[in-house]
Scaffold this motif. Sequence first.
Motif, PDB file in Angstrom:
ATOM      1  N   GLU A  37       0.826  -1.208   0.000  1.00 12.63           N
ATOM      2  CA  GLU A  37       0.000   0.000   0.000  1.00 12.63           C
ATOM      3  C   GLU A  37       0.861   1.260   0.000  1.00 12.63           C
ATOM      4  O   GLU A  37       0.527   2.255  -0.665  1.00 12.63           O
ATOM      5  N   ALA A  38       1.990   1.231   0.696  1.00  7.85           N
ATOM      6  CA  ALA A  38       2.917   2.363   0.678  1.00  7.85           C
ATOM      7  C   ALA A  38       3.494   2.547  -0.727  1.00  7.85           C
ATOM      8  O   ALA A  38       3.627   3.686  -1.213  1.00  7.85           O
ATOM      9  N   TYR A  39       3.828   1.460  -1.396  1.00  6.57           N
ATOM     10  CA  TYR A  39       4.308   1.502  -2.780  1.00  6.57           C
ATOM     11  C   TYR A  39       3.263   2.140  -3.683  1.00  6.57           C
ATOM     12  O   TYR A  39       3.578   3.001  -4.504  1.00  6.57           O
ATOM     13  N   ARG A  40       2.006   1.724  -3.545  1.00  9.47           N
ATOM     14  CA  ARG A  40       0.930   2.285  -4.381  1.00  9.47           C
ATOM     15  C   ARG A  40       0.817   3.794  -4.166  1.00  9.47           C
ATOM     16  O   ARG A  40       0.679   4.550  -5.125  1.00  9.47           O
ATOM     17  N   THR A  41       0.880   4.227  -2.918  1.00  8.92           N
ATOM     18  CA  THR A  41       0.808   5.660  -2.624  1.00  8.92           C
ATOM     19  C   THR A  41       1.972   6.394  -3.275  1.00  8.92           C
ATOM     20  O   THR A  41       1.779   7.438  -3.910  1.00  8.92           O
TER      21      THR A  41
END
Length: 101
Positions: free
Chosen positions: A63-67
């Motif tokens: 999720e951090a990567y997506r952000t």
Amino acid sequence: MITCHLRYVIDPRKLKEFEHYGKVWIGLVNRLGGTHHGYLLPSEGANNIALASFSFPSLAAYEAYRTKSFDDAQCQAAFRYAEETGCIVSYERSFFRPVFE
């Protein structure tokens, strides 16, 4: 660990463009903390299905990567490339966790 598995429906007339898109994303995922396992392009059978998988240590890391990808200029350029070339018709994203002995 969590692995994201992507199943793409691609335009078979734009395989070269999709392959370029895939090569770009391999480096981007790796740069942003994931481990890309590569793309699988059509060979025999269906000519419009491609696959990709990449892993992150956790769903939170994914999720951090997506952000980060939404603010990253190179990621945004890759998204635009796919849109402009029309190489991707649609895709499905699924998540898996490994099971070991």
